[in-house]
Design a protein around this motif. Sequence first.
Motif, PDB file in Angstrom:
ATOM      1  N   PHE A  26      -7.432   6.944   7.452  1.00  0.00           N
ATOM      2  CA  PHE A  26      -7.719   5.512   7.110  1.00  0.00           C
ATOM      3  C   PHE A  26      -6.469   4.633   6.979  1.00  0.00           C
ATOM      4  CE2 PHE A  26      -8.555   2.299   3.758  1.00  0.00           C
ATOM      5  CZ  PHE A  26      -9.937   1.949   4.214  1.00  0.00           C
ATOM      6  N   VAL A  28      -3.747   1.944   7.022  1.00  0.00           N
ATOM      7  CA  VAL A  28      -3.888   0.495   6.080  1.00  0.00           C
ATOM      8  C   VAL A  28      -2.526  -0.002   6.291  1.00  0.00           C
ATOM      9  CG1 VAL A  28      -3.697  -0.152   3.717  1.00  0.00           C
ATOM     10  CG2 VAL A  28      -5.021   1.861   3.967  1.00  0.00           C
ATOM     11  N   ASN A  44       0.777   3.012   5.095  1.00  0.00           N
ATOM     12  CA  ASN A  44       0.650   4.021   4.251  1.00  0.00           C
ATOM     13  C   ASN A  44       0.908   5.165   4.804  1.00  0.00           C
ATOM     14  OD1 ASN A  44      -1.822   3.989   5.977  1.00  0.00           O
ATOM     15  ND2 ASN A  44      -3.104   5.183   4.812  1.00  0.00           N
ATOM     16  N   GLU A  46       0.950   9.387   4.533  1.00  0.00           N
ATOM     17  CA  GLU A  46       0.342  10.466   3.992  1.00  0.00           C
ATOM     18  C   GLU A  46       1.022  11.788   3.959  1.00  0.00           C
ATOM     19  OE1 GLU A  46      -3.729  10.525   5.373  1.00  0.00           O
ATOM     20  OE2 GLU A  46      -4.199   8.450   4.385  1.00  0.00           O
ATOM     21  N   CYS A  55       1.198   4.835  -0.671  1.00  0.00           N
ATOM     22  CA  CYS A  55       0.399   3.640   0.051  1.00  0.00           C
ATOM     23  C   CYS A  55       1.040   2.491   0.854  1.00  0.00           C
ATOM     24  CB  CYS A  55      -0.558   2.775  -1.191  1.00  0.00           C
ATOM     25  SG  CYS A  55      -1.857   3.547  -2.163  1.00  0.00           S
ATOM     26  N   ALA A  56       0.305   1.786   1.667  1.00  0.00           N
ATOM     27  CA  ALA A  56       1.003   0.795   2.555  1.00  0.00           C
ATOM     28  C   ALA A  56       1.957  -0.124   1.432  1.00  0.00           C
ATOM     29  CB  ALA A  56       0.019  -0.023   3.222  1.00  0.00           C
ATOM     30  N   GLU A  57       1.403  -0.253   0.225  1.00  0.00           N
ATOM     31  CA  GLU A  57       2.097  -1.572  -0.768  1.00  0.00           C
ATOM     32  C   GLU A  57       3.428  -0.748  -1.200  1.00  0.00           C
ATOM     33  OE1 GLU A  57      -1.040  -0.468  -0.728  1.00  0.00           O
ATOM     34  OE2 GLU A  57      -2.353  -2.130  -1.368  1.00  0.00           O
ATOM     35  N   MET A  86      -9.008  -4.521  -0.791  1.00  0.00           N
ATOM     36  CA  MET A  86      -8.385  -4.697  -2.232  1.00  0.00           C
ATOM     37  C   MET A  86      -7.268  -3.715  -2.416  1.00  0.00           C
ATOM     38  SD  MET A  86      -9.859  -7.284  -3.247  1.00  0.00           S
ATOM     39  CE  MET A  86      -9.074  -7.322  -5.046  1.00  0.00           C
ATOM     40  N   CYS A  88      -5.355  -0.700  -4.338  1.00  0.00           N
ATOM     41  CA  CYS A  88      -5.591   0.146  -5.231  1.00  0.00           C
ATOM     42  C   CYS A  88      -5.144  -0.283  -6.420  1.00  0.00           C
ATOM     43  CB  CYS A  88      -5.386   1.634  -4.763  1.00  0.00           C
ATOM     44  SG  CYS A  88      -3.543   1.832  -5.217  1.00  0.00           S
TER      45      CYS A  88
HETATM   46  N1  THU Z   1      -4.303   3.296   0.726  1.00  0.00           N
HETATM   47  C1  THU Z   1      -3.362   2.104   0.546  1.00  0.00           C
HETATM   48  O1  THU Z   1      -2.320   2.428   1.625  1.00  0.00           O
HETATM   49  N2  THU Z   1      -3.301   1.062  -0.143  1.00  0.00           N
HETATM   50  C2  THU Z   1      -4.421   0.658  -0.728  1.00  0.00           C
HETATM   51  O2  THU Z   1      -4.237   0.023  -1.706  1.00  0.00           O
HETATM   52  C3  THU Z   1      -5.546   1.773  -0.983  1.00  0.00           C
HETATM   53  C4  THU Z   1      -5.411   3.111  -0.251  1.00  0.00           C
HETATM   54  C5  THU Z   1      -4.157   4.227   1.573  1.00  0.00           C
HETATM   55  C6  THU Z   1      -3.833   5.682   0.780  1.00  0.00           C
HETATM   56  C7  THU Z   1      -4.599   6.639   1.641  1.00  0.00           C
HETATM   57  O3  THU Z   1      -3.382   6.953   2.813  1.00  0.00           O
HETATM   58  C8  THU Z   1      -5.554   5.854   2.467  1.00  0.00           C
HETATM   59  O4  THU Z   1      -5.577   4.654   2.306  1.00  0.00           O
HETATM   60  C9  THU Z   1      -7.183   6.201   1.891  1.00  0.00           C
HETATM   61  O5  THU Z   1      -7.150   6.321   0.468  1.00  0.00           O
END
Ligand code: THU
Length: 133
Positions: A26, A28, A44, A46, A55-57, A86, A88
């Motif tokens: 997934f 982002v 993101n 992992e 997370c990307a943020e 949105m 997280c």
């Molecule tokens: N993820 C983000 O990068 N930002 C978010 O705000 C939501 C989730 C990423 C974390 C993880 O690598 C993947 O999305 C699935 O949860």
Amino acid sequence: MNFDWDVLVSAAIKARQNAYAPYSKFPVGAAARVTDGRFVTGCNVENAAYGVTLCAECGLISQLVLSGGGRLTHFVCVNAHGEVLMPCGRCRQLLWEHGGPELEVLTATGVRRMDEVLPDAFGADDLHISGGG
Ligand code: THU
């Protein structure tokens, strides 16, 4: 201000191309504009220890601080299909710290202010009110 969201979405899509998401599959991408006009982005990243995922943020905020700081004015993050996501819960807190209540967030239902995306937020002011001991 008549902001060109398409440019910011394109930056987020480009950042997403570098995502490292072998576990969730997934990817982002996130992008934001800073008060001085520059853009910061993130993807993101992992980890085999799933809970350590960034997370990307997280990358975006690191880039913001590393590249000189400033306040975020506009933010968007996207999924693999370029659809708006949105942020997280944890990342809403990161965005609050560096954008505050007026930060504009592009959502699937339109542009919303950060104080709508994270109502009744805990922030730096609360540290002063409550006291540290
Ligand atoms: N993820 C983000 O990068 N930002 C978010 O705000 C939501 C989730 C990423 C974390 C993880 O690598 C993947 O999305 C699935 O949860």
